[in-house]
Design an enzyme around this catalytic site. Structure first.
Site, short mmCIF file in Angstrom:
data_model
loop_
_atom_site.label_atom_id
_atom_site.label_comp_id
_atom_site.label_asym_id
_atom_site.label_seq_id
_atom_site.Cartn_x
_atom_site.Cartn_y
_atom_site.Cartn_z
N ASP A 484 0.43 -1.44 -0.41
CA ASP A 484 0.41 -0.01 -0.11
C ASP A 484 0.91 1.17 -0.31
O ASP A 484 2.22 1.11 -0.39
CB ASP A 484 -0.55 -0.68 1.58
CG ASP A 484 -2.12 0.83 0.89
OD1 ASP A 484 -1.72 1.38 0.03
OD2 ASP A 484 -3.10 0.92 1.82
N ASP A 554 -10.77 2.20 -3.05
CA ASP A 554 -10.95 1.85 -1.92
C ASP A 554 -12.49 1.84 -2.03
O ASP A 554 -13.12 1.66 -1.31
CB ASP A 554 -10.62 3.24 -0.94
CG ASP A 554 -9.39 2.89 -0.25
OD1 ASP A 554 -8.84 1.44 -0.68
OD2 ASP A 554 -8.76 3.46 0.70
C1 DGJ Z 1 -6.14 1.97 1.73
C2 DGJ Z 1 -6.30 0.72 1.59
O1 DGJ Z 1 -6.66 0.45 -0.25
C3 DGJ Z 1 -7.20 0.14 2.01
O2 DGJ Z 1 -7.61 -1.17 0.63
C4 DGJ Z 1 -6.83 -0.73 3.23
O3 DGJ Z 1 -5.43 -1.08 2.68
C5 DGJ Z 1 -5.81 0.98 3.96
N1 DGJ Z 1 -5.15 1.85 3.45
C6 DGJ Z 1 -5.69 -0.12 4.97
O4 DGJ Z 1 -4.90 1.57 5.69
#
Ligand code: DGJ
Length: 741
Positions: A484, A554
């Protein structure tokens, strides 16, 4: 003609100096590259594409043709520089050149801009020599007086005809110089007045919005100045003629940059309405200090052409990504159905809670269990812990092993979340190494999500990140890393190196990111990686070569996802597009959608589940188990097949996509109704991509087709007569397959 004096190439005959063919017989694909010495014309052929350029009498490398494949016997006359339009536009601006240095009277976007230590900033590149090798051409250019050499690198893909272009810049002078702009190359489209640009824009939780706009005189710049790819623009474009406006017909030129740092694609229609597309690392605030004796290799810029509309162009690009870009290409592994804990538990992960979720996920047919954020350091919220990559002893008193063993005992593999390039100021790492982040001495350090960006360009930061990730993978049976990256850059300083080298950060950061991924893949070949950047903020052909899948957004609202996924698939294959089924109503829009609808939306890509299974009813489990099994029966078609957009979610109340498997034996159709109005029935669905003469049997996966629908019929029937489905109400969905007999 002094520029040709050192010309070297492979000699076959007096006229055709080199002609090399590459056959891929199983795929009926071939590529050829030729150099015609009498006209100084180079020709590349691959797939259904011909690309031709020549050396004009100014020693410039000039585009002659890029488009539909032309007969092999077709001859091209020598390239001729454009005439001056007026004293205001020297011919250098109107001659369609493949690569220009900023110098002379150049006003259009240059490919290369350099400042020499003596203050000279004039760079005029001329052709020197060529090297033709299988499906590749290297063209050497040199400045008219200084020892600056640029090799233009071309490779044509035999199957798709997609060209890979890049440039290698070499400093053979006696002193360092500073590169201020270094594009991979310029694509020149035929002169035209009704071009239309397709590109995507977005933001966090709203990525992949497809935009279309007419191209007029002047310049449009698609870019990221954020340090990484970004969700606001994506380094991809398509250009068609506004008059065609068709998914499956008409000329389309497209391109994509393989670069995950700040990038730039400029689309410029010049004084004589030629269209130029130049792409590479972003030139804003850019500098690369190139010492004497050193080379600078630009990223790759891919470009292709299709005469089958934007649908045909994206199918070609998908196939190319699968066949040549992705890890394990041409047979990248199918994506397993995964479960991810993020939306269920956020930072509140612990051994018992994750085990309970894993047990439930396994009953659904899930193949991979992924524990997301919260397992390490003092990570209880997003305020602390990033940078401290030890297993949190309160949450996992016996380390990760018991959970991983449990997941394996449930016949799933185990994946874990990391965010290696970031640090919370509230962390042991930052307390120990405050100098490891991007910063300008004595200036504020702007936080985003309470975190700062580690300067991965620094060798010590690179080594630290590589070392802890390697240790994590060596000590634990981990099959999958979700990597991430949750903010963009601020204050991009690198005070530890001499001032003239500080801007190298833009390139060295990304190169080190790639290097870490490449080294981890080499040492742990069975581990798969996902590129995530708070959603779809780091998706491009550069990172796709090193990761097996990407997190799309997200935003997991299944209706919003139809739009996002539609935009995504213009550029990238649905085979890497992760799509989770999450709880309803979603946090995004507070919209309530049935579980079946949510599954069907996610099944258009790589299926995942991100809901809190502790809240599911037995009926939910039954529905989900059925849908996961359905997905497995169509997964290869969705992930590897040819995608046809039958009804766009951006137009009207319906959205329909169809995927046809590579062997043509299965077609899968997803149909979504946003809202019925005025008692209108769902429009008839006319399928595409089938064999007119073959017979296909219909099998609804969910939902109903109209009662007069035959159980089986010819491809011609399904495509021309079409199929009526029974969808009424708000947010309804169904899916069916056709199986060739
Ligand atoms: C952003 C990601 O896109 C989410 O899926 C998740 O992993 C969060 N970060 C976790 O902090």
């Amino acid at each position: 003609m002094q520029f040709f004096s050192s010309l070297k190439s492979i000699r076959n005959s007096a006229v055709l100096v080199s002609a090399l063919l590459v056959f891929i017989s199983s795929q009926k694909a071939f590529a050829s590259v030729q150099f015609h010495q009498d006209t100084n014309v180079f020709r590349l052929d691959g797939g259904d594409i011909t690309y031709v350029f020549g050396i004009n009498d100014q020693g410039q490398v000039q585009t002659i043709y890029w488009g539909k494949h032309l007969p092999a016997a077709q001859q091209f006359t020598a390239a001729q520089p454009a005439a001056a339009v007026a004293s205001f536009d020297a011919p250098v601006n109107t001659t369609p050149q493949e690569y220009t240095g900023w110098g002379g009277a150049l006003y259009v976007e240059p490919d290369l801009k350099v400042t020499f230590p003596d203050g000279n900033r004039d760079l005029v590149l001329k052709y020197v020599s060529n090297k033709v090798d299988e499906n590749e051409i290297d063209l050497l250019m040199k400045d008219i007086s200084r020892e600056v050499y640029v090799t233009l690198q071309y490779q044509v893909d035999p199957k798709s005809g997609i060209l890979r272009r890049s440039a290698n810049i070499e400093n053979r002078t006696k002193q360092p110089f500073t590169i201020e702009q270094a594009a991979a190359g310029t694509w020149n489209l035929p002169r035209g007045t009704d071009y239309r640009l397709h590109y995507v824009t977005g933001r966090w939780a709203g990525e992949w919005n497809l935009q279309q706009q007419p191209i007029h005189g002047g310049k449009t710049v698609l870019e990221s100045r954020r340090g990484t790819t970004g969700a606001q623009n994506n380094p991809w474009f398509m250009i068609d003629h506004a008059s065609t406006n068709d998914q499956d017909q008409g000329d389309v030129w497209f391109g994509a940059l393989a670069w995950s740092g700040s990038w730039e694609i400029s689309i410029e229609q010049n004084a004589v309405q030629d269209l130029r597309v130049t792409g590479g690392p972003n030139s804003f605030d850019f500098a690369y200090y190139l010492k004497n004796g050193e080379h600078f290799q630009t990223p790759n810029f891919y470009g292709g052409y299709s005469d089958h509309g934007v649908g045909g162009a994206s199918r070609l690009l998908h196939r190319f990504e699968i066949d040549t870009i992705l890890p394990h290409a041409p047979t990248p592994k199918l994506r397993p159905v995964l479960y991810n804990s993020w939306e269920a538990t956020t930072f509140n992960v612990d051994e018992a809670g994750q085990m309970a979720l894993a047990e439930k996920a396994a009953t659904l047919g899930v193949e991979r269990f992924v524990m997301d954020d919260g397992w390490f350091g003092q990570r209880k919220t997003d305020h602390a812990g990033l940078g401290d990559w030890y297993v949190n002893p309160q949450k996992f008193p016996h380390g990760l092993k018991p959970l991983i063993d449990k997941v394996h005992s449930l016949k799933m593999d185990f994946g874990i979340w990391v965010e290696p390039e970031m640090v919370n100021p509230d962390s042991d790492l930052y307390r120990k190494h405050p100098d490891w982040v991007l910063n300008f001495t004595g200036r504020p350090r702007t936080e985003g999500r309470n975190q700062l960006v580690l300067n991965l360009a620094r060798p010590d930061v690179h080594d630290y990140v590589l070392q802890w990730l390697d240790k994590l993978l060596t000590e634990n049976e981990i099959s999958f890393i979700k990597w991430d990256y949750n903010r963009n850059w601020a204050e991009p300083g690198w005070p530890a190196v001499p001032v003239e080298q500080q801007k190298n950060v833009y390139v060295d950061f990304t190169r080190n990111y790639y290097d870490i991924l490449a080294q981890l893949r080499k040492k742990h070949p069975n581990v798969e990686f996902e590129s995530c950047s708070g959603g779809g903020g780091r998706v491009d052909l550069g990172v796709m070569a090193l990761t097996d899948e990407v997190w799309t957004s997200d935003n997991t609202d299944a209706y919003d996802r139809l739009l996002l996924q539609d935009g995504f698939t213009y550029a990238y294959t649905p085979g890497v597009m992760m799509a989770w089924v999450t709880d309803s109503p979603t946090w995004v829009n507070q919209r309530t959608l049935s579980l079946e609808y949510r599954f069907l939306s996610s099944m258009q890509g790589s299926l995942g589940i991100g809901a809190n299974l502790n809240h599911w009813t037995p009926e939910d489990f039954a529905t989900a188990t059925k849908m996961v099994a359905n997905y497995k029966s169509i997964r290869e078609t969705v992930q590897r097949g040819s995608l046809y957009r039958l009804m766009s979610p951006r137009e009207g109340e319906q959205s329909v996509t169809e995927s046809v498997s590579q062997d043509g034996k299965q077609a899968v159709t997803f149909a979504f109704l946003h809202s019925s109005t005025q008692n209108y029935p769902f429009p008839r669905i006319n399928l595409r991509g089938l064999d007119e003469n073959a017979t296909y049997t219909l099998n609804p996966l969910t939902g109903k087709v109209s009662s007069d629908t035959p159980a089986s019929a010819s491809g011609a029937y399904w495509m021309h007569r079409g199929i009526d489905v029974e969808l009424r109400g708000d947010f309804q969905a169904m899916a069916f397959t056709l199986t060739r007999q």
